[in-house]
Design a protein around this motif. Sequence first.
Motif, PDB file in Angstrom:
ATOM      1  N   MET A  52       0.819  -1.219   0.000  1.00  0.00           N
ATOM      2  CA  MET A  52       0.000   0.000   0.000  1.00  0.00           C
ATOM      3  C   MET A  52       0.855   1.272   0.000  1.00  0.00           C
ATOM      4  SD  MET A  52      -2.834  -1.336  -0.430  1.00  0.00           S
ATOM      5  CE  MET A  52      -3.870   0.111  -0.544  1.00  0.00           C
ATOM      6  N   HIS A  53       2.162   1.136   0.242  1.00  0.00           N
ATOM      7  CA  HIS A  53       3.050   2.304   0.177  1.00  0.00           C
ATOM      8  C   HIS A  53       3.546   2.576  -1.243  1.00  0.00           C
ATOM      9  CE1 HIS A  53       3.172   1.726   4.514  1.00  0.00           C
ATOM     10  NE2 HIS A  53       3.707   2.920   4.623  1.00  0.00           N
ATOM     11  N   GLY A  54       3.191   1.727  -2.197  1.00  0.00           N
ATOM     12  CA  GLY A  54       3.661   2.017  -3.559  1.00  0.00           C
ATOM     13  C   GLY A  54       3.765   0.816  -4.493  1.00  0.00           C
ATOM     14  N   GLY A  55       3.062  -0.274  -4.191  1.00  0.00           N
ATOM     15  CA  GLY A  55       3.010  -1.369  -5.160  1.00  0.00           C
ATOM     16  C   GLY A  55       3.931  -2.530  -4.866  1.00  0.00           C
ATOM     17  N   PRO A  56       4.128  -3.404  -5.861  1.00  0.00           N
ATOM     18  CA  PRO A  56       4.792  -4.693  -5.620  1.00  0.00           C
ATOM     19  C   PRO A  56       6.302  -4.619  -5.396  1.00  0.00           C
ATOM     20  CG  PRO A  56       4.322  -4.431  -7.952  1.00  0.00           C
ATOM     21  CD  PRO A  56       3.696  -3.251  -7.257  1.00  0.00           C
ATOM     22  N   TRP A  57       6.905  -3.447  -5.636  1.00  0.00           N
ATOM     23  CA  TRP A  57       8.364  -3.316  -5.577  1.00  0.00           C
ATOM     24  C   TRP A  57       8.913  -3.274  -4.146  1.00  0.00           C
ATOM     25  CZ3 TRP A  57       5.061  -0.522  -8.628  1.00  0.00           C
ATOM     26  CH2 TRP A  57       5.165  -0.720 -10.013  1.00  0.00           C
ATOM     27  N   LEU A  58       8.002  -3.235  -3.153  1.00  0.00           N
ATOM     28  CA  LEU A  58       8.443  -2.940  -1.788  1.00  0.00           C
ATOM     29  C   LEU A  58       8.524  -4.163  -0.881  1.00  0.00           C
ATOM     30  CD1 LEU A  58       6.379   0.350  -1.495  1.00  0.00           C
ATOM     31  CD2 LEU A  58       8.859   0.166  -1.691  1.00  0.00           C
ATOM     32  N   ASP A  59       8.357  -5.345  -1.478  1.00  0.00           N
ATOM     33  CA  ASP A  59       8.408  -6.569  -0.683  1.00  0.00           C
ATOM     34  C   ASP A  59       8.890  -7.697  -1.596  1.00  0.00           C
ATOM     35  OD1 ASP A  59       7.171  -8.199   1.802  1.00  0.00           O
ATOM     36  OD2 ASP A  59       6.745  -9.249  -0.083  1.00  0.00           O
ATOM     37  N   PRO A  60       9.804  -8.561  -1.137  1.00  0.00           N
ATOM     38  CA  PRO A  60      10.345  -9.608  -2.016  1.00  0.00           C
ATOM     39  C   PRO A  60       9.277 -10.551  -2.582  1.00  0.00           C
ATOM     40  CG  PRO A  60      11.590  -9.472   0.035  1.00  0.00           C
ATOM     41  CD  PRO A  60      10.429  -8.550   0.187  1.00  0.00           C
TER      42      PRO A  60
END
Length: 316
Positions: A52-60
């Motif tokens: 929710m902070h900016g899409g799929p790039w923020l978690d492996p």
Amino acid sequence: MLEFKLREAKLDDTFEIVSCNIDDVEKWRHFDQMKFLDETSWDELTPFERYMHGGPWLDPQTFRIHFETVKEANGDIIIAEYNDKVIGELDYVVDSDDESTYMSILWLLTRPKYRRKGVATALMKHVISKAKELGCEKIFIEPEDVRSLNLYCKLGFRRLYDLLKVDIQSIPKLKPEVNADVTVRNWDDTPPSDFREVIGLYYTPKYEWIALKRMKELSKIFQNSLWETYAYNVIIDDKNCGIFTDSRLIKIWVNKINVNNTHLISELLKLSVLKGLERKRKILWTWLKEDQYNELTRIGFGLKLTSKSQLMCLAL
Ligand SMILES: CC(C)(COP(=O)(O)OP(=O)(O)OC[C@H]1O[C@@H](n2cnc3c(N)ncnc32)[C@H](O)[C@@H]1OP(=O)(O)O)[C@@H](O)C(=O)NCCC(=O)NCCS
């Protein structure tokens, strides 16, 4: 001058790419009931809260799904590396319909510490050459803010039209006027090549289809079945003339002859909202072009404008 190298990313680069994106977020907050709450650190958040902070790039875990989706959608992720550290990333996808082949840029980021050193320009020039090599006639991109807008203008991109992000709050009449059979569409059946995406168009249709199909896996990671999306066929007089999704982000495809058939499109939008409500989705939203927004408002849709953007294009 910064001596960095560009190359195609591999799944093994996940940690570095995710860390590059994490660096871009100033504050991490818990998220619940569609609201950001108290401040915390990345480690304390669930994959859903990170997303929710900016899409799929923020978690492996979510990045892995995104990486595979990009690859399946004829795309790639190009990274800029400096001293074995990822300092920039560009994600693109390529699609063709029966008229042309084109590229859409999904994401571009330079690690904050390395900005204004030509990293994004180098990534962009790299994929512009790649697009030419692949026979693309156009590249589409949507600037995030004035920084990327300046960058794309410098590279020759021009504004095509405004894109309005809207929450769909109400529909004109509860019962759609078309007499249609609505059946669930199998995700393995992509929309036929003579179908055009007319609402919710943001990236390439192929990428969007695969991304929606994989929402099932995201909903497992998020432990929230409401993220799973369904696609439906709309059959009128024995002919499939439209496809819509019931996801939070509503998308509508119609066959080519109906691209300007506002009546049919608004009926499909009604059906999609009704299906979404049936599945207890709290917020239904989409992207509209300005003329679609004006027309849908005129015929009684309750639309709340939440942000405005634009689609830019580089003709090759
Ligand atoms: C936009 C972004 C990718 C630019 O990356 P970068 O590596 O710093 O870009 P470059 O050094 O290649 O800059 C090229 C041009 O972009 C424009 N630009 C970049 N940063 C800018 C800024 N802060 N203000 C105004 N223009 C800016 C300038 O025209 C610049 O040329 P100049 O340095 O000769 O004036 C970077 O700021 C970023 O990662 N932002 C956050 C994520 C984002 O918004 N991505 C865009 C998604 S559409």
